[in-house]
Design a protein around this motif. Structure first.
Motif, PDB file in Angstrom:
ATOM      1  N   LEU A  49       0.826  -1.209   0.000  1.00 46.20           N
ATOM      2  CA  LEU A  49       0.000   0.000   0.000  1.00 46.20           C
ATOM      3  C   LEU A  49       0.860   1.259   0.000  1.00 46.20           C
ATOM      4  CD1 LEU A  49      -2.790  -1.077   2.489  1.00 46.20           C
ATOM      5  CD2 LEU A  49      -3.065  -0.623   0.045  1.00 46.20           C
ATOM      6  N   GLN A  50       1.961   1.227   0.764  1.00 38.20           N
ATOM      7  CA  GLN A  50       2.869   2.380   0.772  1.00 38.20           C
ATOM      8  C   GLN A  50       3.503   2.579  -0.601  1.00 38.20           C
ATOM      9  OE1 GLN A  50       5.295   1.123   4.095  1.00 38.20           O
ATOM     10  NE2 GLN A  50       4.313   2.603   5.469  1.00 38.20           N
ATOM     11  N   ALA A  51       3.875   1.488  -1.266  1.00 41.40           N
ATOM     12  CA  ALA A  51       4.463   1.586  -2.599  1.00 41.40           C
ATOM     13  C   ALA A  51       3.449   2.143  -3.593  1.00 41.40           C
ATOM     14  CB  ALA A  51       4.967   0.219  -3.056  1.00 41.40           C
ATOM     15  N   ALA A  52       2.221   1.683  -3.502  1.00 39.02           N
ATOM     16  CA  ALA A  52       1.174   2.177  -4.396  1.00 39.02           C
ATOM     17  C   ALA A  52       0.906   3.654  -4.146  1.00 39.02           C
ATOM     18  CB  ALA A  52      -0.110   1.365  -4.218  1.00 39.02           C
ATOM     19  N   ALA A  53       0.903   4.058  -2.890  1.00 42.74           N
ATOM     20  CA  ALA A  53       0.649   5.457  -2.555  1.00 42.74           C
ATOM     21  C   ALA A  53       1.802   6.342  -3.011  1.00 42.74           C
ATOM     22  CB  ALA A  53       0.431   5.613  -1.058  1.00 42.74           C
TER      23      ALA A  53
END
Length: 70
Positions: A49-53
């Motif tokens: 999720l952090q990578a996507a954000a």
């Protein structure tokens, strides 16, 4: 009728421990292993999720703000 009093943090943690142990048929080693595995899964989800954000791509299901430039 009055509502039951909310459980304190300590009581909630005790109850959660009892439930986790019960789900592993009382086997403490299995309980710890299951909790470690669940934690690792959640850490992977968080990193994804952090990578996507960080790529600044909002999921298609989230509407853009009306004043936001495309």
């Amino acid at each position: 009728m009055s509502e039951p009093a909310a459980l304190s943090d300590t009581d909630r943690y005790e109850q959660a421990c009892d439930q986790a142990i019960a789900m592993c048929d009382g086997n403490l080693r299995s309980t710890i292993k299951a909790l470690i595995m669940a934690n690792e899964y959640l850490e992977i989800e968080l990193r994804e999720l952090q990578a996507a954000a960080s790529t600044e791509h909002a999921p298609a299901s989230l509407p853009r703000a009306s004043g936001e430039a495309a």
